[in-house]
Design an enzyme around this catalytic site. Structure first.
Site, PDB file in Angstrom:
ATOM      1  N   TYR A  72      25.076  86.643  55.284  1.00 23.97           N
ATOM      2  CA  TYR A  72      24.849  85.647  54.247  1.00 23.97           C
ATOM      3  C   TYR A  72      25.156  86.302  52.895  1.00 23.97           C
ATOM      4  O   TYR A  72      24.282  86.917  52.280  1.00 23.97           O
ATOM      5  CB  TYR A  72      23.395  85.162  54.251  1.00 23.97           C
ATOM      6  CG  TYR A  72      22.968  84.329  55.431  1.00 23.97           C
ATOM      7  CD1 TYR A  72      23.888  83.825  56.344  1.00 23.97           C
ATOM      8  CD2 TYR A  72      21.622  84.034  55.633  1.00 23.97           C
ATOM      9  CE1 TYR A  72      23.483  83.060  57.429  1.00 23.97           C
ATOM     10  CE2 TYR A  72      21.204  83.260  56.708  1.00 23.97           C
ATOM     11  CZ  TYR A  72      22.135  82.789  57.603  1.00 23.97           C
ATOM     12  OH  TYR A  72      21.734  82.028  58.675  1.00 23.97           O
ATOM     13  N   GLY A 225      22.030  67.896  58.987  1.00 26.74           N
ATOM     14  CA  GLY A 225      22.619  66.999  59.975  1.00 26.74           C
ATOM     15  C   GLY A 225      24.119  67.209  60.083  1.00 26.74           C
ATOM     16  O   GLY A 225      24.609  68.336  60.199  1.00 26.74           O
ATOM     17  N   THR A 234      25.486  65.276  52.045  1.00 29.23           N
ATOM     18  CA  THR A 234      26.942  65.225  52.095  1.00 29.23           C
ATOM     19  C   THR A 234      27.444  64.264  53.165  1.00 29.23           C
ATOM     20  O   THR A 234      28.633  63.984  53.225  1.00 29.23           O
ATOM     21  CB  THR A 234      27.521  66.624  52.366  1.00 29.23           C
ATOM     22  OG1 THR A 234      26.976  67.127  53.587  1.00 29.23           O
ATOM     23  CG2 THR A 234      27.152  67.583  51.237  1.00 29.23           C
TER      24      THR A 234
END
Length: 300
Positions: A72, A225, A234
């Site tokens: 990350y 999702g 989005t």
């Protein structure tokens, strides 16, 4: 609900144990901290001061479970370095979960570790986090390898657990067969898989199986999702989620988190954000109680 969320602590959602480590069921995912925009993108790096304030505020709100990974990072930021800088020396009950298997070279290109390279990934997490051992390490499986054997990779992590570098082991993006194979090698305290409203029955079956075995189930993309790395908001929101959100004066994100937590006492949430206001709302979702009719509507 959102207007009073500042007073709500992460403990409101209850606790679960990762092995011998007790965590509040609302945690924090660090994937979005290093950059602005979509997670893991090669875009602009985040504001370092703001990211560190989010981490400190999370702990103030009772979050004692943080999910991270050495991969990350953005051009200027590393999630592990931010965690170390913001939170070390670490409080005694803070549990940091990381994952190994995938990695990224300096350009951001993905690489996958062979079993004999996993020690190097574990040691990199130790160095970045400033720890002498890792609380929980998940073996992350590639999306197109969920039918492959994990024996060699998981066995290598089990050896590092025996050596004291790792306290507990987990699996990420795994299949039931791989989970069974791993558990025959060493104890598995958590499964971190994609899951949320609209997930297929086989995903829920694995969640149920984990509960029956006392294994924590830790969904990723539970609020994003279909938006996945791009994040919440989005993709078009369902009318069911919007209806329940209106019923409670809550946000769709809070409804998704609450639904996730309602799936079982062993289900943990690790929503990630670089926005302090969103962090407070995410933690407050642990207090949202959905009715049986609302759960049925969302599940349908």
């Amino acid at each position: 609900m959102t207007s009073s969320s500042e007073t709500i602590d992460a403990s409101v959602a209850g606790t679960w144990k990762l092995g011998d480590l007790t965590v509040n069921r609302i945690g924090f995912g660090a994937m979005r901290l290093p950059q602005n925009g979509p997670a893991l993108a090669r875009g602009d790096s985040s504001d370092r001061g703001r990211a560190m304030r989010v981490l400190r505020r999370a702990v103030e709100l009772g979050v004692n479970h943080i999910d991270t990974a050495a991969f990350y990072f953005s051009p200027l930021r590393s999630a592990n370095e931010l965690i170390n800088s913001a939170l070390a020396p670490y409080i005694d009950d803070l549990v940091i979960t990381t994952k190994v298997g995938p990695g990224r070279d300096p350009s951001g290109e993905w690489v996958w570790a062979d079993p004999d390279q996993l020690r190097g990934q574990v040691e990199e997490n130790l160095r970045q986090l400033g720890r002498d051992h890792l609380d929980v390490v998940n073996l992350r499986i590639a999306r197109d390898h969920t039918s492959s054997s994990v024996a060699e990779h998981f066995g290598a992590l089990a050896d590092l657990r025996e050596a004291g570098l790792i306290r507990h082991l987990g699996m990420s993006n795994t299949s039931p067969a791989q989970l069974a194979e791993a558990r025959a090698i060493a104890p598995v305290v958590c499964v971190q898989n994609m899951y949320g409203i609209g997930s297929p029955p086989e995903h829920h079956a694995l969640l149920t199986h984990c509960g029956e075995q006392g294994i924590a189930f830790v969904p990723f993309y539970a609020i994003a999702g279909a938006g996945r790395e791009a994040g919440a908001g989005t993709a078009a929101e369902s009318e069911a989620v919007l209806t329940v959100a209106r019923n409670h004066g809550a946000t769709p994100t809070q409804v998704r988190l609450a639904w996730t937590l309602h799936q079982g006492p062993h289900v943990l949430a690790i929503p990630g954000t670089g926005n302090p206001d969103h962090l407070t709302e995410n933690v407050a979702a642990g207090a949202l109680r959905l009715t049986a009719d609302e759960l049925a509507l969302l599940t349908a």
